[in-house]
Scaffold this motif. Structure first.
Motif, PDB file in Angstrom:
ATOM      1  N   TRP A  39       0.823  -1.209   0.000  1.00 43.08           N
ATOM      2  CA  TRP A  39       0.000   0.000   0.000  1.00 43.08           C
ATOM      3  C   TRP A  39       0.863   1.267   0.000  1.00 43.08           C
ATOM      4  O   TRP A  39       1.974   1.280   0.503  1.00 43.08           O
ATOM      5  CB  TRP A  39      -0.900   0.043   1.233  1.00 43.08           C
ATOM      6  N   GLY A  40       0.305   2.343  -0.516  1.00 42.57           N
ATOM      7  CA  GLY A  40       0.890   3.672  -0.357  1.00 42.57           C
ATOM      8  C   GLY A  40       2.251   3.862  -0.982  1.00 42.57           C
ATOM      9  O   GLY A  40       2.608   3.231  -1.975  1.00 42.57           O
ATOM     10  N   THR A  41       3.016   4.744  -0.362  1.00 38.05           N
ATOM     11  CA  THR A  41       4.313   5.138  -0.930  1.00 38.05           C
ATOM     12  C   THR A  41       5.342   4.013  -0.846  1.00 38.05           C
ATOM     13  O   THR A  41       6.264   3.959  -1.659  1.00 38.05           O
ATOM     14  CB  THR A  41       4.875   6.357  -0.193  1.00 38.05           C
ATOM     15  N   GLY A  42       5.220   3.144   0.134  1.00 37.28           N
ATOM     16  CA  GLY A  42       6.229   2.108   0.345  1.00 37.28           C
ATOM     17  C   GLY A  42       7.399   2.582   1.178  1.00 37.28           C
ATOM     18  O   GLY A  42       8.378   1.861   1.363  1.00 37.28           O
ATOM     19  N   TYR A  43       7.281   3.784   1.744  1.00 44.49           N
ATOM     20  CA  TYR A  43       8.385   4.360   2.518  1.00 44.49           C
ATOM     21  C   TYR A  43       8.773   3.468   3.700  1.00 44.49           C
ATOM     22  O   TYR A  43       9.954   3.190   3.911  1.00 44.49           O
ATOM     23  CB  TYR A  43       7.985   5.748   3.012  1.00 44.49           C
ATOM     24  N   SER A  44       7.800   3.024   4.478  1.00 45.11           N
ATOM     25  CA  SER A  44       8.100   2.230   5.679  1.00 45.11           C
ATOM     26  C   SER A  44       8.802   0.926   5.315  1.00 45.11           C
ATOM     27  O   SER A  44       9.765   0.521   5.975  1.00 45.11           O
ATOM     28  CB  SER A  44       6.811   1.934   6.450  1.00 45.11           C
ATOM     29  N   ALA A  45       8.312   0.270   4.271  1.00 47.98           N
ATOM     30  CA  ALA A  45       8.925  -0.991   3.853  1.00 47.98           C
ATOM     31  C   ALA A  45      10.364  -0.763   3.392  1.00 47.98           C
ATOM     32  O   ALA A  45      11.272  -1.538   3.732  1.00 47.98           O
ATOM     33  CB  ALA A  45       8.103  -1.635   2.742  1.00 47.98           C
ATOM     34  N   ALA A  46      10.586   0.295   2.599  1.00 48.65           N
ATOM     35  CA  ALA A  46      11.938   0.588   2.119  1.00 48.65           C
ATOM     36  C   ALA A  46      12.871   0.892   3.285  1.00 48.65           C
ATOM     37  O   ALA A  46      14.021   0.420   3.322  1.00 48.65           O
ATOM     38  CB  ALA A  46      11.897   1.757   1.143  1.00 48.65           C
ATOM     39  N   HIS A  47      12.391   1.685   4.231  1.00 49.81           N
ATOM     40  CA  HIS A  47      13.199   2.037   5.404  1.00 49.81           C
ATOM     41  C   HIS A  47      13.590   0.778   6.174  1.00 49.81           C
ATOM     42  O   HIS A  47      14.753   0.613   6.589  1.00 49.81           O
ATOM     43  CB  HIS A  47      12.394   2.978   6.306  1.00 49.81           C
ATOM     44  N   ALA A  48      12.632  -0.134   6.350  1.00 48.65           N
ATOM     45  CA  ALA A  48      12.907  -1.363   7.087  1.00 48.65           C
ATOM     46  C   ALA A  48      13.910  -2.244   6.354  1.00 48.65           C
ATOM     47  O   ALA A  48      14.805  -2.839   6.972  1.00 48.65           O
ATOM     48  CB  ALA A  48      11.611  -2.127   7.319  1.00 48.65           C
ATOM     49  N   ILE A  49      13.787  -2.339   5.033  1.00 47.79           N
ATOM     50  CA  ILE A  49      14.722  -3.164   4.249  1.00 47.79           C
ATOM     51  C   ILE A  49      16.133  -2.605   4.348  1.00 47.79           C
ATOM     52  O   ILE A  49      17.102  -3.354   4.515  1.00 47.79           O
ATOM     53  CB  ILE A  49      14.261  -3.243   2.781  1.00 47.79           C
ATOM     54  N   GLY A  89      17.867  -3.515   7.477  1.00 47.79           N
ATOM     55  CA  GLY A  89      18.279  -4.899   7.643  1.00 47.79           C
ATOM     56  C   GLY A  89      17.157  -5.891   7.797  1.00 47.79           C
ATOM     57  O   GLY A  89      17.407  -7.094   7.938  1.00 47.79           O
ATOM     58  N   THR A  90      15.905  -5.409   7.787  1.00 47.27           N
ATOM     59  CA  THR A  90      14.780  -6.332   7.881  1.00 47.27           C
ATOM     60  C   THR A  90      14.737  -7.219   6.645  1.00 47.27           C
ATOM     61  O   THR A  90      14.882  -6.739   5.518  1.00 47.27           O
ATOM     62  CB  THR A  90      13.453  -5.555   7.996  1.00 47.27           C
ATOM     63  N   HIS A  91      14.527  -8.494   6.857  1.00 43.18           N
ATOM     64  CA  HIS A  91      14.479  -9.435   5.741  1.00 43.18           C
ATOM     65  C   HIS A  91      13.070  -9.430   5.148  1.00 43.18           C
ATOM     66  O   HIS A  91      12.165 -10.125   5.622  1.00 43.18           O
ATOM     67  CB  HIS A  91      14.872 -10.835   6.189  1.00 43.18           C
ATOM     68  N   ALA A  92      12.895  -8.630   4.117  1.00 45.89           N
ATOM     69  CA  ALA A  92      11.596  -8.526   3.465  1.00 45.89           C
ATOM     70  C   ALA A  92      11.325  -9.767   2.625  1.00 45.89           C
ATOM     71  O   ALA A  92      12.260 -10.428   2.156  1.00 45.89           O
ATOM     72  CB  ALA A  92      11.561  -7.285   2.569  1.00 45.89           C
ATOM     73  N   PRO A  93      10.065 -10.107   2.428  1.00 45.71           N
ATOM     74  CA  PRO A  93       9.741 -11.233   1.541  1.00 45.71           C
ATOM     75  C   PRO A  93      10.308 -10.985   0.144  1.00 45.71           C
ATOM     76  O   PRO A  93      10.337  -9.850  -0.332  1.00 45.71           O
ATOM     77  CB  PRO A  93       8.207 -11.241   1.531  1.00 45.71           C
ATOM     78  N   TYR A  94      10.730 -12.038  -0.521  1.00 46.75           N
ATOM     79  CA  TYR A  94      11.349 -11.893  -1.836  1.00 46.75           C
ATOM     80  C   TYR A  94      10.368 -11.368  -2.878  1.00 46.75           C
ATOM     81  O   TYR A  94      10.779 -10.818  -3.906  1.00 46.75           O
ATOM     82  CB  TYR A  94      11.935 -13.234  -2.285  1.00 46.75           C
ATOM     83  N   TRP A  95       9.089 -11.546  -2.625  1.00 40.85           N
ATOM     84  CA  TRP A  95       8.101 -11.089  -3.599  1.00 40.85           C
ATOM     85  C   TRP A  95       7.726  -9.626  -3.422  1.00 40.85           C
ATOM     86  O   TRP A  95       6.926  -9.101  -4.179  1.00 40.85           O
ATOM     87  CB  TRP A  95       6.833 -11.945  -3.519  1.00 40.85           C
ATOM     88  N   PHE A  96       8.302  -8.936  -2.415  1.00 41.22           N
ATOM     89  CA  PHE A  96       7.895  -7.546  -2.193  1.00 41.22           C
ATOM     90  C   PHE A  96       8.194  -6.671  -3.404  1.00 41.22           C
ATOM     91  O   PHE A  96       7.357  -5.884  -3.842  1.00 41.22           O
ATOM     92  CB  PHE A  96       8.593  -6.960  -0.958  1.00 41.22           C
ATOM     93  N   GLY A  97       9.407  -6.777  -3.950  1.00 38.02           N
ATOM     94  CA  GLY A  97       9.780  -5.952  -5.097  1.00 38.02           C
ATOM     95  C   GLY A  97       8.866  -6.162  -6.292  1.00 38.02           C
ATOM     96  O   GLY A  97       8.308  -5.192  -6.827  1.00 38.02           O
ATOM     97  N   PRO A  98       8.653  -7.407  -6.766  1.00 38.60           N
ATOM     98  CA  PRO A  98       7.733  -7.625  -7.885  1.00 38.60           C
ATOM     99  C   PRO A  98       6.308  -7.170  -7.590  1.00 38.60           C
ATOM    100  O   PRO A  98       5.632  -6.629  -8.467  1.00 38.60           O
ATOM    101  CB  PRO A  98       7.795  -9.149  -8.088  1.00 38.60           C
ATOM    102  N   ALA A  99       5.835  -7.386  -6.344  1.00 41.86           N
ATOM    103  CA  ALA A  99       4.471  -6.973  -6.009  1.00 41.86           C
ATOM    104  C   ALA A  99       4.344  -5.452  -6.014  1.00 41.86           C
ATOM    105  O   ALA A  99       3.339  -4.896  -6.501  1.00 41.86           O
ATOM    106  CB  ALA A  99       4.076  -7.533  -4.641  1.00 41.86           C
TER     107      ALA A  99
END
Length: 408
Positions: free
Chosen positions: A267-277, A280-290
């Motif tokens: 959802w949204g800008t994706g700022y929080s997810a990018a900041h977490a990645i 060092g947070t291990h984001a799901p591998y499908w986050f980028g394609p999604a």
């Protein structure tokens, strides 16, 4: 000019605050009622697209193509493309889009809003409107949106101005400086994505930067090519949607809603997810394609809203995919190389991409690896998509200005 720059800084801060509040409100609503986006997002897309096309068509999309087109005929642009009315609707509709879960950013709209503010001041004080004023206003918007003054200057050079003249430099830099001071004074000396103090050895740079550059250039170029050709492809294969933009917006909204509900992260800008990645947070591998898919669906729908922040978030997702490939290298640095490569692949402005990342993460020790990755991505993206994204999107707006000129 000084008064206009101060107003730009204040407007950018207000817009950022409203956008953040809208995103937070939506996230809380989804946390409470997980299925709500399946109704709200498609309906919101349809309503926003209908209102945009009915009330102010010039507010559609990112806003940067409109500003680029405006530099070719500043006087006529003040009536529509960068009028205060267009800017006001742009801001409101972008915030509403975030309330619906759209994958949009506020940076592109801030560029159009800022150019409109400076244009309005030229009319107020009866000063001649020149392309340099529009360039200065738009660039100040980038500087204020990211709290990155140098990125504003490079954005003016790479994107807004076809031919950057030295006499424009002082105007652009002064406007950016004042807008940046206002933003800095009120919001504080914050780093947009958090500070990254990591460094890379020469060997690590030679290992990671080419891979990030090639992958970022390929995927970013594919996004740009899809953006420039999606309407033509749609009309060829599904012509029924060609004259039904609201129905098309509903379909795009359904795609965004479905991916958001399934993943919970797009959802949204994706700022929080990018900041977490980056942290060092291990984001799901499908986050980028999604995130790639939701940003493309949102942008293709015709909603007002930018792609800067969502593209950086998609790039962070690419970086998350690269990190396991280079387990012995600094993870945050690898993610930043993925971010700069993908963003460069999308907008084909390597200098702006590098400066945004460096200023937004305080990663000055990585500037040379970032440049290498960005330059490789720029070359690869040019092979995938011949035309630069924003300049391709600006062509219809330039044509519309020509039509206005013939009508008057």
């Amino acid at each position: 000019m000084g008064l206009g720059a101060i107003t730009i800084g204040l407007a950018a801060l207000l817009f950022a605050r409203l956008a953040d509040e809208a995103s937070t409100f939506f996230d809380r609503a989804v946390h409470a009622i997980w299925w709500l986006p399946l109704i709200v997002t498609p309906a919101g897309f349809a309503g926003i697209v209908w209102m945009t096309r009915t009330l102010v068509p010039e507010a559609a999309g990112s806003g940067i193509p409109q500003v680029i087109a405006s530099t070719h005929d500043p006087r006529r642009s003040l009536r529509k493309l960068i009028s205060l009315r267009t800017a006001a609707f742009k801001g409101v509709f972008t915030v509403v889009a975030l309330l619906c879960g759209a994958s949009v950013g506020r940076e592109g709209p801030t560029v159009q809003i800022s150019a409109a503010i400076l244009g309005w001041y030229t009319r107020l004080f009866r000063a001649p409107i020149r392309a340099s004023m529009i360039i200065a206003g738009g660039a100040a918007g980038v500087a204020a949106a990211f709290n990155t003054p140098l990125a504003g200057v490079t954005f003016a050079i790479e994107e807004l101005a076809d031919a950057y003249e030295q006499r424009v430099a002082l105007l652009v830099m002064t406007t950016i400086l004042i807008a940046g001071i206002v933003s800095l004074g009120l919001a504080g000396d914050y780093v947009y994505f958090g500070a990254v103090g990591e460094h890379m050895s020469f060997g690590a740079v030679l290992r990671v930067a080419p891979v990030a550059g090639v992958l970022g250039g390929l995927t970013g170029g594919l996004f740009a090519r899809a953006m420039l050709n999606i309407a033509r492809t749609r009309d060829r294969w599904i012509p029924w949607f060609g004259g039904r933009p609201v129905a098309w917006a509903v379909v795009c909204g359904m795609v965004v809603a479905a991916l958001g509900v399934v993943t919970g992260l797009t959802w949204g800008t994706g700022y929080s997810a990018a900041h977490a990645i980056i942290d060092g947070t291990h984001a799901p591998y499908w986050f980028g394609p999604a995130k790639f898919a939701t940003t493309l669906a949102t942008a293709a729908s015709g909603l007002p809203g930018g792609i800067f922040a969502p593209s950086l978030a998609t790039g962070a997702g690419l970086g998350a995919l690269l990190r396991p490939m280079f387990p012995g290298d600094p993870g945050g640095a690898v993610v930043l190389l993925g971010m700069v490569a993908y963003f460069t692949g999308v907008v084909r402005a390597p200098l702006t991409a590098v400066i945004i990342i460096v200023e937004a993460t305080a990663s000055r020790g990585l500037i040379l690896p970032l440049f290498l990755s960005a330059l490789i991505a720029h070359s690869v993206s040019a092979l995938v998509c011949k035309e630069r994204l924003y300049h391709g999107l600006a062509r219809p707006w330039r044509a519309a200005l020509g039509d206005v000129g013939r009508a008057t």
